[in-house]
Design an enzyme around this catalytic site. Structure first.
Site, PDB file in Angstrom:
ATOM      1  N   LEU A 179       0.830  -1.181  -0.089  1.00 43.19           N
ATOM      2  CA  LEU A 179      -0.063  -0.073   0.062  1.00 43.19           C
ATOM      3  C   LEU A 179       0.649   1.371  -0.062  1.00 43.19           C
ATOM      4  CD1 LEU A 179      -2.714  -1.044   2.458  1.00 43.19           C
ATOM      5  CD2 LEU A 179      -2.985  -1.151   0.176  1.00 43.19           C
ATOM      6  N   GLY A 206       2.884  -6.337   7.889  1.00 42.60           N
ATOM      7  CA  GLY A 206       2.361  -4.555   7.731  1.00 42.60           C
ATOM      8  C   GLY A 206       1.308  -4.839   6.470  1.00 42.60           C
ATOM      9  N   ASP A 207       1.869  -3.761   5.776  1.00 42.46           N
ATOM     10  CA  ASP A 207       0.852  -3.699   4.527  1.00 42.46           C
ATOM     11  C   ASP A 207       1.335  -4.441   3.414  1.00 42.46           C
ATOM     12  OD1 ASP A 207       2.924  -1.925   4.308  1.00 42.46           O
ATOM     13  OD2 ASP A 207       1.973  -0.178   3.343  1.00 42.46           O
ATOM     14  N   GLU A 208       2.302  -5.415   3.458  1.00 42.04           N
ATOM     15  CA  GLU A 208       2.877  -6.169   2.587  1.00 42.04           C
ATOM     16  C   GLU A 208       2.165  -7.341   2.154  1.00 42.04           C
ATOM     17  OE1 GLU A 208       7.349  -7.336   0.677  1.00 42.04           O
ATOM     18  OE2 GLU A 208       6.984  -7.156   2.788  1.00 42.04           O
TER      19      GLU A 208
END
Length: 556
Positions: free
Chosen positions: A419, A460-462
């Site tokens: 993201l 995380g956002d991965e």
């Protein structure tokens, strides 16, 4: 009334059993009496001919199977194009470990030089004059049993004699159908001896049979008598086998004794034509007929004894075992069909009651354990926040996905997603809002892929997507990336707040960009960072990164 009926059944079972055993004993005695001597000789002759036919079929099936394995191996891309000798060596050594019958496997170039081999034996040596190259370069070649020439000192003796081989070789061609070399294999002849010893050793009245494998020229290739191995036989039974006949004869062998001799040709299997071997199975005439009178006497004596014993056992078992056990068996079948959810209580002898209770308890525990293991497995393989798969699930998925892609001649697309500017959402609206966004992103990603594809959160956002695509994998992967970007572009609602966010995507494709999962992820990650460097909210294929790198290198 019911009790009298139960007793009547038990008596009927006991009487029926006694009559059956006595009748069987009388019938067997009659049959043996009528068919002793010449008839038994015929039966044993048919038996040894059947053993010869089975041995021939087993040898042909084994050769057909391994010929097919060599043909399939020759179609692998690594062997067709000679691009990576290390990979070729890894493949053939793996086959040697999995199927030990392949004593030696070698890959020869178009000049007959060994470029890769199991155990690196003969690597660098030119064997262009050997039959495996001379015949293998022209088409599929299967060579008859022969002594090891170049490999004689590499392997231990077998039964005190040098090891012998059967050859299988096929030509190798590249993607342009140009001849590039030969895939040559040596099969240890030990497997035939193992079949001879184990498959038909000591079976009933044929416990003293000897099995021989004879070459097309009449030479003994295999047999229990090492003095006969390598010699030529002149037998009428062998002549019949060479005429593709199956049967038996009484033949006089070189030791001067008469044997019941069964014969059969090893004339191939399906599209394998065979090596024109003949199979002979012999049993000495005296050994075959000796049990006749002893068998007739024993049948009468033991038939009477067993009639009494089995009638008593049947009378007892009918009332105490057959009923309850049959009831339990029917209940278990009903449970397997899903008609009932638990076993009913079965009453009978004490052991039957214990067995019934223990089965109920065992099934209950197994059900609980299955449920617990399923829950534990789900927790171990899924991200707690989004419900997506985690890295452990991704590793397990890769193992099966790559194998499936190879099997179906397809490809895999690996999309690394991140993201853009996600941290400001946490800073402005709080971590709870950020978690809501991640959960919604996970839902949208699931909508973009098919049921058999994987969506995983690495942290995380991965996130990462692994999906099956056809041979034009890059095109399908970019279409999927565009669909994902469109889905993510739609605003998110969290805590009454309207949030917009973008995503960057890096793409790699198996096998174009690598064969190892870690390498594919690494290259997708490189493409991801390139996408971010180009302004985010987009996707980049690793092939584009490679071309840019090559272009920069050439300009330098």
């Amino acid at each position: 009334m019911n009790k009298l009926f139960q007793v009547g059944i038990r008596v009927q079972v006991a009487l029926a059993t006694a009559l059956m055993v006595v009748g069987l004993a009388a019938l067997m005695s009659f049959v043996v009496g009528k068919r002793s001597g010449a008839d038994l000789q015929t039966q044993i002759g048919l038996g040894v001919s059947d053993i010869a036919l089975q041995m021939a079929d087993e040898l042909d099936r084994t050769m057909w199977t391994h010929r097919g394995e060599v043909s399939v191996l020759s179609t692998l891309g690594a062997l067709r194009n000679f691009e990576d000798v290390r990979e070729i060596s890894s493949i053939i050594n793996r086959l040697r470990r999995e199927i030990p019958i392949f004593t030696w496997i070698g890959v020869l170039d178009h000049e007959g030089t060994v470029v890769a081999a199991t155990g690196d034996m003969l690597v660098g040596m030119n064997i262009a004059q050997r039959p495996v190259f001379q015949y293998g370069k022209n088409g599929q070649f299967i060579g008859d049993v022969h002594d090891a020439k170049l490999l004689a000192e590499k392997f231990p003796l077998y039964n005190g004699e040098p090891i012998q081989f059967v050859d299988i070789a096929v030509p190798l061609v590249n993607d342009s159908d140009e001849f590039t070399g030969v895939l040559a294999t040596h099969l240890s002849w030990e497997w035939a001896d193992t079949v001879r010893k184990s498959l038909f050793g000591g079976q009933g009245i044929h416990q003293n049979v000897d099995i021989f494998v004879i070459s097309q020229e009449g030479t003994v290739l295999l047999g229990p008598d090492q003095e006969l191995v390598g010699t030529s036989l002149r037998l009428d039974a062998l002549t019949e086998a060479k005429r593709n006949h199956v049967g038996w004869k009484i033949s006089t062998w070189p030791d001067g004794r008469e044997y019941l001799t069964g014969y059969a040709p090893a004339d191939g299997h399906l599209d394998y034509d065979g090596l024109n071997w003949s199979i002979l199975v012999r049993q000495h005439v005296d050994d075959a007929l000796a049990p006749v009178f002893e068998l007739r006497r024993d049948i009468l004596i033991w038939g009477t004894v067993l009639a009494v014993v089995f009638s008593i056992i049947a009378w007892w078992a009918a009332g105490f075992l057959v009923g309850p056990i049959g009831h339990m068996a029917n209940a278990i079948e009903a449970m397997k069909r899903g008609e009932i959810s638990q076993l009913p209580d079965v009453r009978g002898a004490r052991e039957i009651n214990i067995l019934s209770k223990n089965l109920q308890s065992l099934l209950a525990k197994l059900t609980e354990k299955d449920a617990a293991l399923g829950a534990m497995k789900h927790i171990a393989h899924h991200d707690k926040l989004t419900g997506l798969g985690n890295r452990l699930a991704m590793d397990a998925y890769f193992e099966h996905a790559i194998a499936r892609a190879d099997r179906k001649k397809g490809e895999l697309a690996i999309l690394m997603l991140d993201l853009d500017d996600f941290k400001p959402i946490n800073d402005r609206f709080g971590h709870a809002a950020g978690d809501d966004v991640l959960r919604e992103v996970a839902k949208r990603l699931r909508r973009c892929v098919r049921g058999g594809d994987l969506v995983a959160r690495l942290g995380g956002d991965e996130m990462v997507i692994v999906c099956h695509v056809d041979k034009n994998g890059a095109t399908e992967a970019t279409m999927l990336a565009e669909r994902i970007l469109h889905e993510i572009l739609m605003p998110f609602i969290t805590g009454g707040n309207r949030v917009s966010i973008n995503m960057s995507i890096g793409i790699s494709v198996y096998p174009e960009h690598g064969h190892d999962p870690e390498k594919l992820l690494e290259r997708a990650d490189i493409a991801l960072y390139t996408a971010k460097a180009r302004g985010k909210n987009g996707y980049v294929l690793f092939s584009v990164v490679e071309k840019s790198s090559d272009s920069s290198t050439s300009r330098a």
